[in-house]
Design a protein around this motif. Structure first.
Motif, mmCIF file in Angstrom:
data_model
loop_
_atom_site.group_PDB
_atom_site.id
_atom_site.type_symbol
_atom_site.label_atom_id
_atom_site.label_comp_id
_atom_site.label_asym_id
_atom_site.label_seq_id
_atom_site.Cartn_x
_atom_site.Cartn_y
_atom_site.Cartn_z
ATOM 1 N N ASP A 475 0.824 -1.207 0.000
ATOM 2 C CA ASP A 475 0.000 0.000 0.000
ATOM 3 C C ASP A 475 0.862 1.262 0.000
ATOM 4 O O ASP A 475 0.545 2.264 -0.669
ATOM 5 N N VAL A 476 1.974 1.234 0.722
ATOM 6 C CA VAL A 476 2.891 2.379 0.728
ATOM 7 C C VAL A 476 3.542 2.538 -0.644
ATOM 8 O O VAL A 476 3.670 3.646 -1.171
ATOM 9 N N ARG A 477 3.929 1.418 -1.235
ATOM 10 C CA ARG A 477 4.547 1.432 -2.558
ATOM 11 C C ARG A 477 3.605 2.063 -3.589
ATOM 12 O O ARG A 477 3.989 2.928 -4.379
ATOM 13 N N ARG A 478 2.321 1.601 -3.570
ATOM 14 C CA ARG A 478 1.352 2.119 -4.543
ATOM 15 C C ARG A 478 1.091 3.606 -4.345
ATOM 16 O O ARG A 478 1.018 4.381 -5.311
ATOM 17 N N ALA A 479 0.968 4.032 -3.088
ATOM 18 C CA ALA A 479 0.682 5.445 -2.824
ATOM 19 C C ALA A 479 1.849 6.334 -3.254
ATOM 20 O O ALA A 479 1.647 7.408 -3.845
ATOM 21 N N PHE A 480 3.062 5.896 -2.964
ATOM 22 C CA PHE A 480 4.247 6.685 -3.290
ATOM 23 C C PHE A 480 4.413 6.847 -4.795
ATOM 24 O O PHE A 480 4.631 7.955 -5.314
ATOM 25 N N ALA A 482 2.149 6.365 -7.149
ATOM 26 C CA ALA A 482 1.003 7.038 -7.770
ATOM 27 C C ALA A 482 1.132 8.556 -7.644
ATOM 28 O O ALA A 482 0.847 9.295 -8.595
ATOM 29 N N ARG A 483 1.580 9.016 -6.481
ATOM 30 C CA ARG A 483 1.669 10.458 -6.259
ATOM 31 C C ARG A 483 2.664 11.106 -7.221
ATOM 32 O O ARG A 483 2.448 12.224 -7.702
ATOM 33 N N ASP A 486 1.744 8.997 -11.542
ATOM 34 C CA ASP A 486 0.435 9.003 -12.203
ATOM 35 C C ASP A 486 0.183 10.264 -13.039
ATOM 36 O O ASP A 486 -0.364 10.166 -14.154
#
Length: 558
Positions: A475-480, A482-483, A486
């Motif tokens: 979840d941390v990987r995806r959030a980082f 994506a910010r 993306d």
């Protein structure tokens, strides 16, 4: 030949326990197994040899015998070495299913019975294979100088006009008649064989490569194979050799298929002999490993290493450097022990093809502890002009170890297995072995955190950001990512601006405008425009080290 003839051959030491009225059955082959369900390997007419390792209790006999009877085997011969007298429940089950049962004296090796049956059966069908058997018998009694399986393959070529090769599960060519196969062909053959075995397809397996059809026959050792109670082919699929024949066996008559099956049984005897030769190396590895893990004094470990070095590097006297390699095989949805499988695989992966001789070109000792296999690899030193030690001449590198074997191993592991491997740095003394072992284990855990069926990591990755990235929560990987990425991906989709490739190239060129523009075949002003757009969309400044590092990590984790 008939069962009655086997019973009357005193040298085989068979004793009839039941089925006298069935002794006129014809024997068409022989198979050794301790699988609880060997049906996939039976074609009918075999004399089945078993050490009874499949039997846990009296209830196991009836299902096992029923499977053999349904497959149409000629008879069952059970060894007395494991349990002593043959259990009454097995005798009763054979009588109920009208299956002749023999007891094999513990002084008689299954290999002796196998060789005799193959020689007799082949002699009745074709004199050419009888010659192969006789030559192979002489090979086995003459020891390592006899020529190995190449002798058998040469006779296949001269007598049957068949070109054939013996391959390991990783695609390494062990023996062959004539020109060696190309490495890519070997890898493709091994991959097809392992995939076919994993899906339960009955052999021989066929594959066409560059317009040439090959037929693949499994070679299963008589003294090896799964342990007691094994019900899963995964325990042996990654250790069995195979015979590749340049021919389409799909339209062969049964007699010719039997001839080739007989040849695989002969080569299996050689495989067993080579496996036995590894016993000393395995014992040395186990002794050194136990000393290292129990914190024994370095002097005691060094003494064992002095014993090990001449065995692993004949003529060298002592190994100036050592490396440790740790491997682990994990299977999903089962309690299959991974240690023995990993040990066999690691021994195969670490074979040095540059070494010559009739023996397998091993220069390593592999032990297994729990689910891990641990290899102790001696490294000769590279001498300088004055004879001084210049460090190891042939240090192992994680990626290079798996480069040529990744595809075959992935086929054998299929969708439910993983091989992970870690390699330590070279150490020059007994004091460094404990640290090398821990280093290799840490590297293997880094490899295990990566995606893929076959993964490796080396010691150099333990002092790099790559050690940390696999352990970042998803979840941390995806959030980082994506910010940061993306907005660039969205812009690229709408405008085909190639901002992501530009960012990767800019960071790879260490922020050099000239080198990056040259690599991308862009004018520097066009590159500056793209980088400015990246900074505008992300509110970051690519002239700042912190922002460069954030982008670098985001790209690595995406």
């Amino acid at each position: 030949m008939r069962l009655r003839a086997l019973l009357e051959t005193e040298a085989l030491g068979l004793r009839l326990l039941g089925g006298e009225e069935e002794l006129d059955r014809t024997v068409r082959g022989v198979m050794t197994t301790d699988l609880r369900d060997p049906s996939r390997y039976l074609t009918g007419g075999e004399l089945v040899l078993t050490g009874l390792a499949w039997r846990r209790n009296s209830a196991d006999s009836e299902p096992f015998v029923r499977i053999l009877a349904s497959a149409g085997v000629a008879g069952l011969a059970a060894g007395e070495a494991e349990l002593g007298d043959i259990p009454d429940d097995l005798v009763s089950a054979c009588r109920r299913n009208r299956l002749p049962l023999f007891a094999v004296n513990e002084d008689v090796a299954f290999a002796t019975i196998t060789e005799y049956v193959v020689r007799q059966v082949s002699g009745e069908r074709a004199g050419d294979l009888a010659a192969v058997v006789d030559r192979h018998r002489r090979l086995m009694t003459s020891g390592p100088a006899g020529g190995g399986p190449d002798v058998v393959l040469d006779l296949l070529t001269t007598d049957l006009d068949l070109r054939a090769w013996v391959l390991s599960p990783t695609g390494r060519q062990i023996a062959g008649a004539g020109e060696p196969l190309a490495p890519g062909v070997c890898a493709a053959l091994a991959s097809e064989h392992l995939a076919a075995v994993r899906t339960g397809r009955r052999g021989p397996h066929r594959i066409s490569i560059q317009g040439i059809t090959y037929s693949l026959f499994p070679i299963r050792g008589h003294g090896r194979g799964p342990g007691p109670g094994t019900r899963d082919v995964r325990e042996s699929v990654l250790s069995d050799w195979m015979l590749a024949v340049e021919a389409d066996a799909g339209d062969w008559p049964a007699e010719r298929l039997d001839l080739l099956q007989g040849v695989t049984q002969l080569i299996a005897v050689e495989r067993d002999r080579r496996d036995a030769a590894r016993t000393v190396r395995r014992r040395l590895a186990q002794e050194v490993l136990e000393l290292v893990q129990t914190g024994a004094p370095p002097a005691e470990i060094a003494a064992r290493l002095r014993v090990a070095a001449p065995v692993l590097l004949p003529g060298l006297g002592a190994a100036p450097h050592w490396q440790v390699v740790v491997a682990r095989v994990d299977w999903e949805g089962g309690d299959i022990p991974g240690g023995p499988v990993a040990q066999s695989l690691l021994e195969e992966i670490l074979v040095d093809p540059s070494m010559s001789g009739p023996e397998p070109s091993d220069r390593i000792a592999v032990a297994h502890a729990g689910d891990e296999a641990i290899a102790l690899v001696p490294l000769p030193a590279l001498a300088g002009e004055a004879g001084e030690d210049k460090g190891p001449d042939s240090a192992l590198h994680a990626d290079a170890l798996l480069a040529a074997v990744r595809d075959p191993l992935a086929a054998g592991l299929a969708d439910d297995g993983r091989l992970t491997l870690g390699v330590s740095a070279a150490v020059h003394s007994a004091e460094g072995l404990r640290g090398a072992l821990e280093e290799a284990r840490h590297a293997r855990r880094v490899a295990a955190a990566r995606p893929g069926r076959v993964c490796a990591a080396g010691h150099h990755e333990l002092a790099s950001h790559v050690l940390l990235l696999p352990f970042v929560p998803d979840d941390v990987r995806r959030a980082f990512t994506a910010r940061l990425l993306d907005p660039l991906r969205d812009y690229d989709r709408r405008h085909r601006a190639e901002l992501i490739p530009t960012l990767e190239a800019f960071l790879d060129c260490d922020g050099s405008w000239t080198r990056c523009a040259t690599r991308l075949h862009l004018h520097v002003n066009t590159l500056r425009y793209r980088v400015g757009r990246i900074e505008q969309l992300t509110s970051r400044d690519l002239s700042r080290l912190e922002d460069k590092l954030d982008f670098f990590l985001a790209l690595r984790m995406s």
